[in-house]
Scaffold this motif. Structure first.
Motif, PDB file in Angstrom:
ATOM      1  N   HIS A 241       0.829  -1.203   0.000  1.00  0.00           N
ATOM      2  CA  HIS A 241       0.000   0.000   0.000  1.00  0.00           C
ATOM      3  C   HIS A 241       0.867   1.258   0.000  1.00  0.00           C
ATOM      4  O   HIS A 241       0.523   2.249  -0.665  1.00  0.00           O
ATOM      5  CB  HIS A 241      -0.912   0.011   1.226  1.00  0.00           C
ATOM      6  N   ALA A 242       1.991   1.218   0.727  1.00  0.00           N
ATOM      7  CA  ALA A 242       2.830   2.406   0.857  1.00  0.00           C
ATOM      8  C   ALA A 242       3.852   2.548  -0.259  1.00  0.00           C
ATOM      9  O   ALA A 242       4.536   3.574  -0.349  1.00  0.00           O
ATOM     10  CB  ALA A 242       3.556   2.374   2.200  1.00  0.00           C
ATOM     11  N   GLY A 243       3.978   1.535  -1.125  1.00  0.00           N
ATOM     12  CA  GLY A 243       4.994   1.573  -2.176  1.00  0.00           C
ATOM     13  C   GLY A 243       6.398   1.428  -1.619  1.00  0.00           C
ATOM     14  O   GLY A 243       7.351   2.013  -2.149  1.00  0.00           O
ATOM     15  N   ALA A 244       6.545   0.633  -0.565  1.00  0.00           N
ATOM     16  CA  ALA A 244       7.821   0.529   0.142  1.00  0.00           C
ATOM     17  C   ALA A 244       8.608  -0.695  -0.306  1.00  0.00           C
ATOM     18  O   ALA A 244       8.047  -1.760  -0.584  1.00  0.00           O
ATOM     19  CB  ALA A 244       7.574   0.445   1.645  1.00  0.00           C
ATOM     20  N   LEU A 245       9.915  -0.548  -0.357  1.00  0.00           N
ATOM     21  CA  LEU A 245      10.797  -1.693  -0.505  1.00  0.00           C
ATOM     22  C   LEU A 245      10.932  -2.382   0.851  1.00  0.00           C
ATOM     23  O   LEU A 245      10.675  -1.792   1.900  1.00  0.00           O
ATOM     24  CB  LEU A 245      12.172  -1.252  -1.015  1.00  0.00           C
ATOM     25  N   LEU A 246      11.353  -3.639   0.820  1.00  0.00           N
ATOM     26  CA  LEU A 246      11.461  -4.442   2.031  1.00  0.00           C
ATOM     27  C   LEU A 246      12.902  -4.879   2.242  1.00  0.00           C
ATOM     28  O   LEU A 246      13.629  -5.159   1.281  1.00  0.00           O
ATOM     29  CB  LEU A 246      10.573  -5.695   1.925  1.00  0.00           C
ATOM     30  N   ALA A 262      11.739  -7.210  -2.326  1.00  0.00           N
ATOM     31  CA  ALA A 262      12.551  -7.455  -1.141  1.00  0.00           C
ATOM     32  C   ALA A 262      14.028  -7.387  -1.491  1.00  0.00           C
ATOM     33  O   ALA A 262      14.507  -8.105  -2.371  1.00  0.00           O
ATOM     34  CB  ALA A 262      12.218  -8.811  -0.544  1.00  0.00           C
ATOM     35  N   LEU A 263      14.750  -6.513  -0.797  1.00  0.00           N
ATOM     36  CA  LEU A 263      16.169  -6.293  -1.066  1.00  0.00           C
ATOM     37  C   LEU A 263      17.068  -7.312  -0.375  1.00  0.00           C
ATOM     38  O   LEU A 263      18.261  -7.361  -0.647  1.00  0.00           O
ATOM     39  CB  LEU A 263      16.577  -4.888  -0.600  1.00  0.00           C
ATOM     40  N   GLY A 264      16.516  -8.103   0.539  1.00  0.00           N
ATOM     41  CA  GLY A 264      17.344  -9.048   1.272  1.00  0.00           C
ATOM     42  C   GLY A 264      17.864  -8.444   2.563  1.00  0.00           C
ATOM     43  O   GLY A 264      17.228  -7.584   3.173  1.00  0.00           O
ATOM     44  N   ILE A 265      19.047  -8.887   2.956  1.00  0.00           N
ATOM     45  CA  ILE A 265      19.625  -8.469   4.231  1.00  0.00           C
ATOM     46  C   ILE A 265      20.237  -7.075   4.106  1.00  0.00           C
ATOM     47  O   ILE A 265      20.951  -6.779   3.146  1.00  0.00           O
ATOM     48  CB  ILE A 265      20.700  -9.471   4.689  1.00  0.00           C
ATOM     49  N   ALA A 266      19.944  -6.231   5.081  1.00  0.00           N
ATOM     50  CA  ALA A 266      20.623  -4.937   5.178  1.00  0.00           C
ATOM     51  C   ALA A 266      21.884  -5.110   6.012  1.00  0.00           C
ATOM     52  O   ALA A 266      22.033  -6.070   6.760  1.00  0.00           O
ATOM     53  CB  ALA A 266      19.703  -3.908   5.830  1.00  0.00           C
ATOM     54  N   GLY A 268      26.126  -5.403   6.592  1.00  0.00           N
ATOM     55  CA  GLY A 268      27.344  -5.878   5.947  1.00  0.00           C
ATOM     56  C   GLY A 268      27.104  -6.918   4.876  1.00  0.00           C
ATOM     57  O   GLY A 268      27.933  -7.079   3.979  1.00  0.00           O
ATOM     58  N   PHE A 269      25.984  -7.637   4.952  1.00  0.00           N
ATOM     59  CA  PHE A 269      25.676  -8.648   3.944  1.00  0.00           C
ATOM     60  C   PHE A 269      24.822  -8.091   2.804  1.00  0.00           C
ATOM     61  O   PHE A 269      24.397  -8.834   1.926  1.00  0.00           O
ATOM     62  CB  PHE A 269      24.914  -9.820   4.578  1.00  0.00           C
ATOM     63  N   ALA A 270      24.533  -6.795   2.800  1.00  0.00           N
ATOM     64  CA  ALA A 270      23.671  -6.198   1.785  1.00  0.00           C
ATOM     65  C   ALA A 270      24.300  -6.318   0.402  1.00  0.00           C
ATOM     66  O   ALA A 270      25.516  -6.134   0.229  1.00  0.00           O
ATOM     67  CB  ALA A 270      23.406  -4.734   2.109  1.00  0.00           C
ATOM     68  N   THR A 271      23.468  -6.607  -0.589  1.00  0.00           N
ATOM     69  CA  THR A 271      23.946  -6.627  -1.969  1.00  0.00           C
ATOM     70  C   THR A 271      24.349  -5.218  -2.377  1.00  0.00           C
ATOM     71  O   THR A 271      23.923  -4.229  -1.770  1.00  0.00           O
ATOM     72  CB  THR A 271      22.843  -7.119  -2.919  1.00  0.00           C
ATOM     73  N   PRO A 272      25.165  -5.085  -3.429  1.00  0.00           N
ATOM     74  CA  PRO A 272      25.495  -3.751  -3.917  1.00  0.00           C
ATOM     75  C   PRO A 272      24.261  -2.912  -4.246  1.00  0.00           C
ATOM     76  O   PRO A 272      24.247  -1.696  -3.998  1.00  0.00           O
ATOM     77  CB  PRO A 272      26.343  -4.030  -5.161  1.00  0.00           C
ATOM     78  N   LEU A 273      23.206  -3.550  -4.780  1.00  0.00           N
ATOM     79  CA  LEU A 273      21.991  -2.797  -5.084  1.00  0.00           C
ATOM     80  C   LEU A 273      21.329  -2.307  -3.807  1.00  0.00           C
ATOM     81  O   LEU A 273      20.890  -1.155  -3.726  1.00  0.00           O
ATOM     82  CB  LEU A 273      21.016  -3.671  -5.879  1.00  0.00           C
ATOM     83  N   ALA A 274      21.239  -3.166  -2.801  1.00  0.00           N
ATOM     84  CA  ALA A 274      20.634  -2.745  -1.532  1.00  0.00           C
ATOM     85  C   ALA A 274      21.446  -1.618  -0.909  1.00  0.00           C
ATOM     86  O   ALA A 274      20.875  -0.654  -0.378  1.00  0.00           O
ATOM     87  CB  ALA A 274      20.551  -3.926  -0.571  1.00  0.00           C
ATOM     88  N   ALA A 275      22.769  -1.719  -0.983  1.00  0.00           N
ATOM     89  CA  ALA A 275      23.619  -0.669  -0.429  1.00  0.00           C
ATOM     90  C   ALA A 275      23.466   0.640  -1.187  1.00  0.00           C
ATOM     91  O   ALA A 275      23.684   1.720  -0.631  1.00  0.00           O
ATOM     92  CB  ALA A 275      25.078  -1.119  -0.452  1.00  0.00           C
ATOM     93  N   GLU A 276      23.052   0.559  -2.436  1.00  0.00           N
ATOM     94  CA  GLU A 276      22.813   1.756  -3.251  1.00  0.00           C
ATOM     95  C   GLU A 276      21.453   2.383  -2.940  1.00  0.00           C
ATOM     96  O   GLU A 276      21.317   3.614  -2.869  1.00  0.00           O
ATOM     97  CB  GLU A 276      22.885   1.356  -4.725  1.00  0.00           C
ATOM     98  N   LEU A 277      20.428   1.549  -2.722  1.00  0.00           N
ATOM     99  CA  LEU A 277      19.068   2.054  -2.566  1.00  0.00           C
ATOM    100  C   LEU A 277      18.722   2.457  -1.140  1.00  0.00           C
ATOM    101  O   LEU A 277      18.006   3.447  -0.923  1.00  0.00           O
ATOM    102  CB  LEU A 277      18.067   0.998  -3.043  1.00  0.00           C
ATOM    103  N   LEU A 278      19.183   1.712  -0.146  1.00  0.00           N
ATOM    104  CA  LEU A 278      18.770   1.979   1.233  1.00  0.00           C
ATOM    105  C   LEU A 278      19.095   3.402   1.692  1.00  0.00           C
ATOM    106  O   LEU A 278      18.271   4.035   2.361  1.00  0.00           O
ATOM    107  CB  LEU A 278      19.397   0.951   2.172  1.00  0.00           C
ATOM    108  N   ALA A 359      11.462  -4.049  -9.567  1.00  0.00           N
ATOM    109  CA  ALA A 359      11.368  -5.455  -9.207  1.00  0.00           C
ATOM    110  C   ALA A 359      12.290  -6.313 -10.070  1.00  0.00           C
ATOM    111  O   ALA A 359      12.941  -7.244  -9.580  1.00  0.00           O
ATOM    112  CB  ALA A 359       9.925  -5.933  -9.326  1.00  0.00           C
ATOM    113  N   SER A 360      12.356  -5.991 -11.357  1.00  0.00           N
ATOM    114  CA  SER A 360      13.237  -6.734 -12.259  1.00  0.00           C
ATOM    115  C   SER A 360      14.698  -6.528 -11.887  1.00  0.00           C
ATOM    116  O   SER A 360      15.505  -7.465 -11.940  1.00  0.00           O
ATOM    117  CB  SER A 360      12.999  -6.308 -13.708  1.00  0.00           C
ATOM    118  N   GLU A 361      15.039  -5.301 -11.524  1.00  0.00           N
ATOM    119  CA  GLU A 361      16.419  -5.011 -11.133  1.00  0.00           C
ATOM    120  C   GLU A 361      16.803  -5.787  -9.877  1.00  0.00           C
ATOM    121  O   GLU A 361      17.904  -6.349  -9.782  1.00  0.00           O
ATOM    122  CB  GLU A 361      16.585  -3.507 -10.899  1.00  0.00           C
ATOM    123  N   ILE A 362      15.899  -5.836  -8.917  1.00  0.00           N
ATOM    124  CA  ILE A 362      16.178  -6.571  -7.673  1.00  0.00           C
ATOM    125  C   ILE A 362      16.370  -8.054  -7.979  1.00  0.00           C
ATOM    126  O   ILE A 362      17.290  -8.701  -7.457  1.00  0.00           O
ATOM    127  CB  ILE A 362      15.033  -6.363  -6.659  1.00  0.00           C
TER     128      ILE A 362
END
Length: 568
Positions: A241-246, A262-266, A268-278, A359-362
């Motif tokens: 509903h909020a348009g939020a990433l997880l 879902a970006l996965g783990i935030a 030290g284990f975050a993917t490069p994409l998660a580290a870019e978006l968070l 979603a495709s990028e994730i």
């Protein structure tokens, strides 16, 4: 004299009461201080799983509890039996595992007993709750109170049982050994938590909903508290509903498995994409997550102007590490549902960050998709190559248990899991050596799934006695040893600074031979083709445990390691 013929004692009452309340499994190591109560528990219908070390027994109970969501019970002797279990107890306390430990205790008057220690203060020093049986007349009530506290307060409770009191005759009206559950009033039977957790205050929900309604790039970050509350589905509905990433903390990995945003783990284990978006998030809803340095990369994953909403059942956790713009005291699932209702009143659903392109990028930028340069060192295998090969070979329905040490990141980053109960991250205390015990408990709790224990060679040597337990039980258990013949975290951290790390290195050991001596199948892995042993084992039905001694390239240093040492 048979157990049926002898006079029932207080110890019998304790075990019988716990069985009647729904205890299904007890992990333990028998001594004179806990044998009678444990036997009574088993006579009442509980299954006994005997360990080779008290630390292993409590670690097994911890893994069982995290995997099943049911109350875990362990049983240990007094004095050294309890001290042997303290490291595993500390892990369970920091992970907030509902767990009951039956511990013998010395009589109050035995001031010179060799077993005598202050068990109450020892237990509380590692964050667990100390309880006791007070007298023969209160034994059943004391046992029930300890069990309820473990469930309601979501913490381990140690029920101290003085051996002289245990031996006293049971009082009239106390349940007799082997009594069925029907002998205890139905209202007293406790199989699952029945006490409602805190419901969020309307004013706090309104403030949080106002903030989410204005957010353009919201993120929902869930932690261990969200797992304990089974909050995955309501949080996903709120995120949609909020348009939020997880995202999750490492302790909650798998909570949003299969969700397209879902970006996965935030952390030290975050993917490069998660580290870019968070760091681009303007609002972060942290639910049951501590937001410590591990999860935020010491603040690097949170923008300076980010607005943080904290949700927790403990008031003291609401301002830990990161000051919130809004603090909500409440159960994770109940708060998620209340927030969704409030948000629907304020605004229609928005797309936000949840576009098809995002979603495709994730989906296309998981850790395994980022690629790496395989060192291809002679006689060893790159840990990333090993873990991706395992991910491809293993069935999707799996439980992954991760020990502490340099190996911690590889299975966390490259092994998928179907849900949060299928991922047991034994790192709340950062104690090496608890992973094997936790994996045995997980395998006992979820025998329908293959359990994978990811451990280092240092951690395995600390837990060697439990190889016998795994073999004796015939578990569907894969033990993968990331074997660099060292305490790799210390080597990689201190060697670049010019420190002598010889004491953190060891001669290469044939761990496969040790495993075979314990009664299980085993193989040594130095190259991907050596994983044929795993393929054959799976094809044969994975009957009984298999240990893979993977000789990993000791020159490969985990990227997250520097972050780990920053926190001490």
């Amino acid at each position: 004299m048979s157990a049926a013929a002898r006079q029932p004692t207080v110890a019998d009452v304790v075990g019988t009461t716990l069985a009647a309340l729904g205890v299904e499994v007890v992990f333990g190591l028998m001594g004179s201080g806990n044998l009678v109560a444990t036997n009574a528990l088993v006579a009442g219908g509980a299954r006994a799983v005997t360990a080779r070390h008290e630390g292993g027994a409590v670690a097994m109970a911890d893994g069982y509890g995290r995997t099943t969501g049911r109350l875990a019970v362990a049983s240990v002797h007094q004095g050294p039996g309890l001290t042997n279990a303290i490291t595993a107890l500390g892990e369970a306390a920091k992970a907030r595992t509902p767990l009951l430990v039956l511990a013998g205790d010395t009589p109050a008057a035995a001031l010179r007993s060799n077993f005598r220690i202050d068990q109450h203060d020892l237990v509380t020093s590692v964050g667990a709750i100390a309880e006791r049986v007070y007298d023969a007349g209160s034994a059943a009530a004391d046992a029930e109170r300890a069990l309820r506290r473990a469930l309601v307060e979501r913490r381990p409770v140690v029920l101290n049982l003085a051996v002289d009191l245990q031996a006293q005759p049971a009082r009239h009206g106390q349940p007799a050994p082997g009594s069925p559950a029907s002998s205890v009033p139905a209202a007293s039977r406790l199989v699952a938590p029945a006490v409602p957790l805190p419901h969020p205050a309307p004013a706090a929900v309104a403030a949080a909903a106002d903030l989410l309604a204005r957010a353009e790039r919201p993120v929902i970050l869930a932690g261990r508290g969200a797992v304990l509350s089974d909050a995955g589905d309501p949080l996903e509905a709120l995120g949609e509903h909020a348009g939020a990433l997880l995202a999750t903390s490492a302790m909650a990995h798998g909570l949003f498995a299969g969700r397209p945003c879902a970006l996965g783990i935030a952390g030290g284990f975050a993917t490069p994409l998660a580290a870019e978006l968070l760091p681009q998030a303007d609002v972060v809803l942290a639910v049951g997550a501590g937001l410590n340095g591990w999860t935020t990369r010491h603040g690097a994953l949170l923008a300076d102007d980010v607005r943080v909403i904290r949700v927790d059942v403990e008031a003291g956790a609401l301002d830990a590490h990161v000051d919130p713009a809004v603090a909500v005291l409440g159960d994770a699932a109940a708060t998620a549902r209340a927030l969704l209702a409030a948000l629907r009143e304020r605004a229609p659903a928005v797309t936000g960050w949840r576009t098809p392109e995002r979603a495709s990028e994730i989906a296309a930028r998981r850790w395994r998709d980022e690629g790496w340069e395989d060192r291809d060192a002679e006689g060893s295998i790159d840990p990333r190559t090993l873990t991706v090969a395992l991910d491809d070979a293993l069935p999707a329905e799996r439980t992954v248990v991760v020990d502490s040490g340099h190996l911690t990141g590889w299975p966390s980053m490259y092994l998928g899991v179907p849900d949060a109960r299928s991922f047991v991250f034994v790192n709340a205390f950062q104690a090496v050596g608890l992973g094997l015990g936790a994996a045995i408990g997980a395998a006992v709790g979820a025998p329908e799934r293959l359990t994978v224990a990811a451990v280092g060679d240092g951690g395995l040597f600390l837990a060697l006695p439990e190889l016998d337990t795994a073999a004796r039980l015939g578990l569907r258990l894969l033990i993968v040893v990331y074997d660099d013949a060292a305490y790799g975290a210390e080597v990689h951290h201190f060697a670049p600074g010019g420190h002598d790390v010889a004491l953190a290195r060891f001669p290469d050991a044939d761990l496969a031979a040790i495993a075979r001596a314990a009664g299980m199948a085993a193989a040594t892995v130095r190259r991907p083709s050596d994983l044929d042993a795993l393929t054959d084992w799976l094809a044969d039905g994975a009957a009984g445990p298999l240990l893979l001694d993977a000789k990993v390239d000791p020159t490969v240093c985990a990227d997250w390691l520097a972050e780990a040492f920053r926190g001490g």
